[in-house]
Design an enzyme around this catalytic site. Structure first.
Site, PDB file in Angstrom:
ATOM      1  CE1 TYR A 198       0.172   1.940   4.250  1.00  0.00           C
ATOM      2  CE2 TYR A 198       0.568  -0.395   4.607  1.00  0.00           C
ATOM      3  CZ  TYR A 198       0.629   0.917   5.049  1.00  0.00           C
ATOM      4  OH  TYR A 198       1.141   1.216   6.284  1.00  0.00           O
ATOM      5  CB  CYS A 199       1.460   3.948  -1.927  1.00  0.00           C
ATOM      6  SG  CYS A 199       0.179   3.984  -3.201  1.00  0.00           S
ATOM      7  N   GLY A 200      -0.090   5.826  -0.564  1.00  0.00           N
ATOM      8  CA  GLY A 200      -1.060   6.827  -0.140  1.00  0.00           C
ATOM      9  C   GLY A 200      -2.456   6.573  -0.669  1.00  0.00           C
TER      10      GLY A 200
END
Length: 122
Positions: free
Chosen positions: A81-83
Protein backbone atom coordinates in the site's frame (compact mmCIF):
# COMPACT_ATOMS: atom_id res chain seq x y z
CA UNK A 1 -2.67 15.46 -4.89
CA UNK A 2 -3.49 15.85 -8.57
CA UNK A 3 -1.61 13.31 -10.64
CA UNK A 4 -0.20 14.17 -14.04
CA UNK A 5 -1.52 12.47 -17.16
CA UNK A 6 1.72 10.61 -17.92
CA UNK A 7 1.95 9.29 -14.35
CA UNK A 8 -1.65 8.08 -14.53
CA UNK A 9 -0.92 6.43 -17.88
CA UNK A 10 2.00 4.57 -16.30
CA UNK A 11 -0.11 3.53 -13.28
CA UNK A 12 -3.06 2.44 -15.40
CA UNK A 13 -0.75 0.32 -17.54
CA UNK A 14 0.70 -1.36 -14.43
CA UNK A 15 -2.80 -1.97 -13.08
CA UNK A 16 -3.59 -4.10 -16.13
CA UNK A 17 -1.03 -6.61 -14.85
CA UNK A 18 -1.40 -6.52 -11.06
CA UNK A 19 -4.01 -7.92 -8.73
CA UNK A 20 -5.73 -5.26 -6.67
CA UNK A 21 -7.53 -5.50 -3.38
CA UNK A 22 -9.11 -2.78 -1.26
CA UNK A 23 -9.10 -1.55 2.32
CA UNK A 24 -12.25 -3.42 3.37
CA UNK A 25 -10.90 -6.68 1.98
CA UNK A 26 -7.52 -6.25 3.69
CA UNK A 27 -9.26 -5.49 7.00
CA UNK A 28 -11.41 -8.61 6.59
CA UNK A 29 -8.39 -10.75 5.76
CA UNK A 30 -6.46 -9.46 8.78
CA UNK A 31 -9.43 -10.17 11.05
CA UNK A 32 -9.74 -13.67 9.55
CA UNK A 33 -6.11 -14.37 10.47
CA UNK A 34 -4.89 -14.69 6.90
CA UNK A 35 -1.10 -14.70 6.73
CA UNK A 36 0.50 -12.15 4.44
CA UNK A 37 3.18 -9.50 4.54
CA UNK A 38 1.71 -6.00 4.55
CA UNK A 39 4.22 -3.62 2.96
CA UNK A 40 4.07 0.16 3.13
CA UNK A 41 5.89 1.54 0.07
CA UNK A 42 5.49 5.23 0.95
CA UNK A 43 8.35 7.60 1.67
CA UNK A 44 10.13 7.55 5.04
CA UNK A 45 8.39 10.72 6.28
CA UNK A 46 4.97 9.32 5.34
CA UNK A 47 5.71 6.12 7.28
CA UNK A 48 6.91 8.14 10.29
CA UNK A 49 3.65 10.12 10.33
CA UNK A 50 1.60 6.93 10.66
CA UNK A 51 1.11 3.49 9.19
CA UNK A 52 -1.08 0.41 9.32
CA UNK A 53 -0.42 -1.86 12.34
CA UNK A 54 1.65 -4.89 11.40
CA UNK A 55 3.04 -3.32 8.23
CA UNK A 56 6.71 -3.29 7.31
CA UNK A 57 8.30 -0.38 5.52
CA UNK A 58 10.11 -0.81 2.21
CA UNK A 59 9.81 2.51 0.42
CA UNK A 60 9.29 2.65 -3.31
CA UNK A 61 12.74 4.15 -3.76
CA UNK A 62 14.53 1.08 -2.35
CA UNK A 63 12.17 -1.88 -2.49
CA UNK A 64 13.42 -3.33 -5.76
CA UNK A 65 16.98 -3.11 -4.43
CA UNK A 66 16.21 -4.61 -1.00
CA UNK A 67 13.30 -7.01 -1.54
CA UNK A 68 15.38 -10.13 -2.18
CA UNK A 69 17.24 -9.73 1.12
CA UNK A 70 14.08 -8.84 3.05
CA UNK A 71 11.73 -11.34 1.37
CA UNK A 72 13.78 -14.07 -0.32
CA UNK A 73 10.81 -16.37 -0.98
CA UNK A 74 9.23 -15.18 -4.24
CA UNK A 75 5.99 -17.00 -3.32
CA UNK A 76 5.46 -14.89 -0.18
CA UNK A 77 1.98 -13.39 -0.11
CA UNK A 78 2.37 -9.59 -0.01
CA UNK A 79 -0.11 -6.75 0.01
CA UNK A 80 1.44 -3.39 -0.83
CA UNK A 81 0.00 0.00 0.00
CA UNK A 82 0.92 3.62 -0.53
CA UNK A 83 -1.06 6.83 -0.14
CA UNK A 84 -3.85 5.93 -2.52
CA UNK A 85 -2.98 2.84 -4.53
CA UNK A 86 -0.92 4.30 -7.36
CA UNK A 87 2.70 3.81 -6.27
CA UNK A 88 1.83 0.40 -4.80
CA UNK A 89 0.55 -0.70 -8.22
CA UNK A 90 3.84 0.36 -9.81
CA UNK A 91 5.80 -1.53 -7.16
CA UNK A 92 3.61 -4.63 -7.51
CA UNK A 93 4.25 -4.60 -11.25
CA UNK A 94 8.01 -4.37 -10.73
CA UNK A 95 8.04 -7.13 -8.09
CA UNK A 96 6.16 -9.39 -10.48
CA UNK A 97 8.79 -8.66 -13.13
CA UNK A 98 11.37 -9.74 -10.52
CA UNK A 99 9.61 -13.08 -10.08
CA UNK A 100 7.33 -12.44 -7.09
CA UNK A 101 4.14 -14.36 -7.79
CA UNK A 102 1.77 -13.47 -4.95
CA UNK A 103 1.68 -9.66 -4.84
CA UNK A 104 -1.36 -7.40 -4.53
CA UNK A 105 -1.81 -3.63 -4.44
CA UNK A 106 -4.29 -2.12 -1.98
CA UNK A 107 -6.46 0.35 -3.85
CA UNK A 108 -7.33 3.30 -1.60
CA UNK A 109 -4.06 2.94 0.30
CA UNK A 110 -3.33 4.84 3.49
CA UNK A 111 -5.96 7.48 2.74
CA UNK A 112 -8.62 4.79 2.44
CA UNK A 113 -7.40 3.11 5.64
CA UNK A 114 -7.60 6.25 7.77
CA UNK A 115 -10.77 7.36 5.98
CA UNK A 116 -12.41 4.14 7.17
CA UNK A 117 -11.40 4.99 10.74
CA UNK A 118 -9.17 1.91 11.08
CA UNK A 119 -6.37 1.70 13.66
CA UNK A 120 -3.00 3.24 12.93
CA UNK A 121 0.45 3.40 14.50
CA UNK A 122 2.58 6.50 14.67
Amino acid sequence: MAHTPQFLKLVNDAKTRVKETNVADVKRRIEAGEKFLLVDVREDNEWANGHVPGAVHLGRGIIERDIEASVPDTNTKMILYCGGGFRSALVADNLQKMGYTNVESMDGGWKGWIGAGLPTIK
